[in-house]
Motif scaffolding. Structure first.
Motif, PDB file in Angstrom:
ATOM      1  N   PHE A  92       0.873  -1.181   0.000  1.00  0.00           N
ATOM      2  CA  PHE A  92       0.000   0.000   0.000  1.00  0.00           C
ATOM      3  C   PHE A  92       0.901   1.218   0.000  1.00  0.00           C
ATOM      4  O   PHE A  92       1.638   1.478   0.925  1.00  0.00           O
ATOM      5  N   THR A  93       0.856   1.910  -1.131  1.00  0.00           N
ATOM      6  CA  THR A  93       1.834   2.947  -1.421  1.00  0.00           C
ATOM      7  C   THR A  93       1.158   4.235  -1.882  1.00  0.00           C
ATOM      8  O   THR A  93       0.044   4.220  -2.410  1.00  0.00           O
ATOM      9  N   ALA A  94       1.874   5.365  -1.688  1.00  0.00           N
ATOM     10  CA  ALA A  94       1.406   6.678  -2.159  1.00  0.00           C
ATOM     11  C   ALA A  94      -0.021   6.915  -1.686  1.00  0.00           C
ATOM     12  O   ALA A  94      -0.313   6.765  -0.509  1.00  0.00           O
ATOM     13  N   ALA A  95      -0.932   7.275  -2.596  1.00  0.00           N
ATOM     14  CA  ALA A  95      -2.314   7.493  -2.188  1.00  0.00           C
ATOM     15  C   ALA A  95      -2.939   6.220  -1.633  1.00  0.00           C
ATOM     16  O   ALA A  95      -3.868   6.272  -0.823  1.00  0.00           O
ATOM     17  N   GLY A  96      -2.418   5.063  -2.041  1.00  0.00           N
ATOM     18  CA  GLY A  96      -2.891   3.793  -1.485  1.00  0.00           C
ATOM     19  C   GLY A  96      -2.495   3.636  -0.030  1.00  0.00           C
ATOM     20  O   GLY A  96      -3.222   3.023   0.765  1.00  0.00           O
ATOM     21  N   ALA A  97      -1.327   4.196   0.335  1.00  0.00           N
ATOM     22  CA  ALA A  97      -0.923   4.201   1.734  1.00  0.00           C
ATOM     23  C   ALA A  97      -1.894   5.042   2.553  1.00  0.00           C
ATOM     24  O   ALA A  97      -2.302   4.672   3.663  1.00  0.00           O
ATOM     25  N   MET A  98      -2.290   6.178   1.992  1.00  0.00           N
ATOM     26  CA  MET A  98      -3.224   7.064   2.692  1.00  0.00           C
ATOM     27  C   MET A  98      -4.600   6.423   2.804  1.00  0.00           C
ATOM     28  O   MET A  98      -5.285   6.574   3.821  1.00  0.00           O
TER      29      MET A  98
END
Length: 321
Positions: A178-184
């Motif tokens: 889960f990265t970038a906007a996916g992390a958020m």
């Protein structure tokens, strides 16, 4: 018989569902200011119709895919992000669960379902290698979409804000990266469960892809990450695995991959009393709005361009080497 062509709206604002507009031959003729008398189609007319057909086919093929499976399980709404092989027409791999208008729409519909069914808790679980690999940069980079990037960003932030303040306990079963906007997106949930035996990563690579995260996204990360992680995570794009996230309290449990959804559902079930009825859910919503006030105020409000048009990412949405 008039030929009817259905076009799915490419722009989805807030929580509204995509609407269909039916165009008939008569409507097309009127808009084109065609003469009332019939005439022979020229090669230019045929070329125009071919381009229209190709555009419609692309739009339809990209917007009729089922990305989620939603069901009620003993008072818990379970939403599973599916991971089929294949790509969208613009090239993004479907199983990366990147944030585009279609995913935003379907997640909002899943939340609508949970609320209408009186769910007492929510679990969103990913399938495959990715929980969410950030914004769909390939979609946003298309010439017809790059000018709308701020609206797409706004819609994504509105979804994050909705999850952040949802009137029931929420659990993310983080199956993969889960990265970038996916992390958020993952951080917007109340609790996170991430496998101990996975190589899944959490990171926000704005510095590497030339994007300045919005005030709303930054406020969300500050609300959900401990302060010692702020600089490393947001400025230096440090990568974290589940063990380190567990130590910092970013992840609440770290079971085996084979037990991930089961553990997430057990956690959600243990919290159902915090979403047991309408009054309790309204109270939960109000508490979250106050707790995360800075993020709530900023998410989806006065969003400015993050730099999508000049970003330093390649055609697949990854940092240029």
């Amino acid at each position: 018989m008039a030929l009817a062509i259905t076009v799915i709206g490419a722009e989805i604002k807030g929580r509204s569902k995509a609407k269909a507009q039916t165009l008939t031959h008569q409507h097309l003729a009127k808009n084109a200011r065609a003469p009332k008398k019939a005439r022979t189609l020229t090669s230019q007319d045929l070329a125009h119709l071919f381009c229209l057909h190709r555009s419609l086919s692309t739009a339809l093929s990209g917007h009729d895919k089922k990305l989620l499976k939603t069901e009620m399980v003993d008072g818990v709404a379970l939403v599973q992000m599916l991971a089929p092989e294949g790509q969208f027409p613009w090239g993004t791999r479907i199983f990366e669960h990147r944030i585009n208008p279609l995913l935003i729409q379907q997640l909002n519909e899943a939340l609508d379902f949970a609320e209408s069914e009186g769910a007492q808790a929510l679990v969103v679980a990913g399938e495959g290698r990715f929980f969410c690999n950030g914004m769909d940069l390939q979609y946003i980079s298309m010439p017809e979409n790059v000018k709308r990037s701020t609206q797409i960003q706004t819609d994504a932030e509105m979804l994050m804000g909705r999850i952040l303040t949802l009137g029931m306990p929420t659990v993310a079963a983080i199956n993969g990266h889960f990265t970038a906007a996916g992390a958020m997106l993952g951080l917007a949930f109340d609790q996170r469960v991430m496998p101990s035996d996975s190589k899944a990563l959490f990171f926000v690579p704005g510095i590497d892809i030339g994007l300045v995260y919005s005030k709303g996204m930054t406020a969300l990360m500050k609300a959900k990450l401990p302060q010692p992680l702020w600089n490393d995570a947001m400025c230096m794009s440090k990568r974290y695995q589940s063990a380190e996230l567990l130590r910092h309290g970013v992840v609440n449990d770290s079971p085996l991959s084979s037990e991930l959804v089961t553990k997430a559902m057990e956690l959600a079930s243990s919290l159902k009393c915090k979403g047991k009825d309408e009054k309790t859910r309204a109270t939960m919503h109000g508490i979250k709005r106050n707790l995360y006030e800075d993020a709530v105020i900023a998410l989806g409000k006065d969003v400015v361009d993050m730099g999508f048009e000049s970003g330093t990412f390649d055609a697949t949405g990854r940092a240029k080497k």
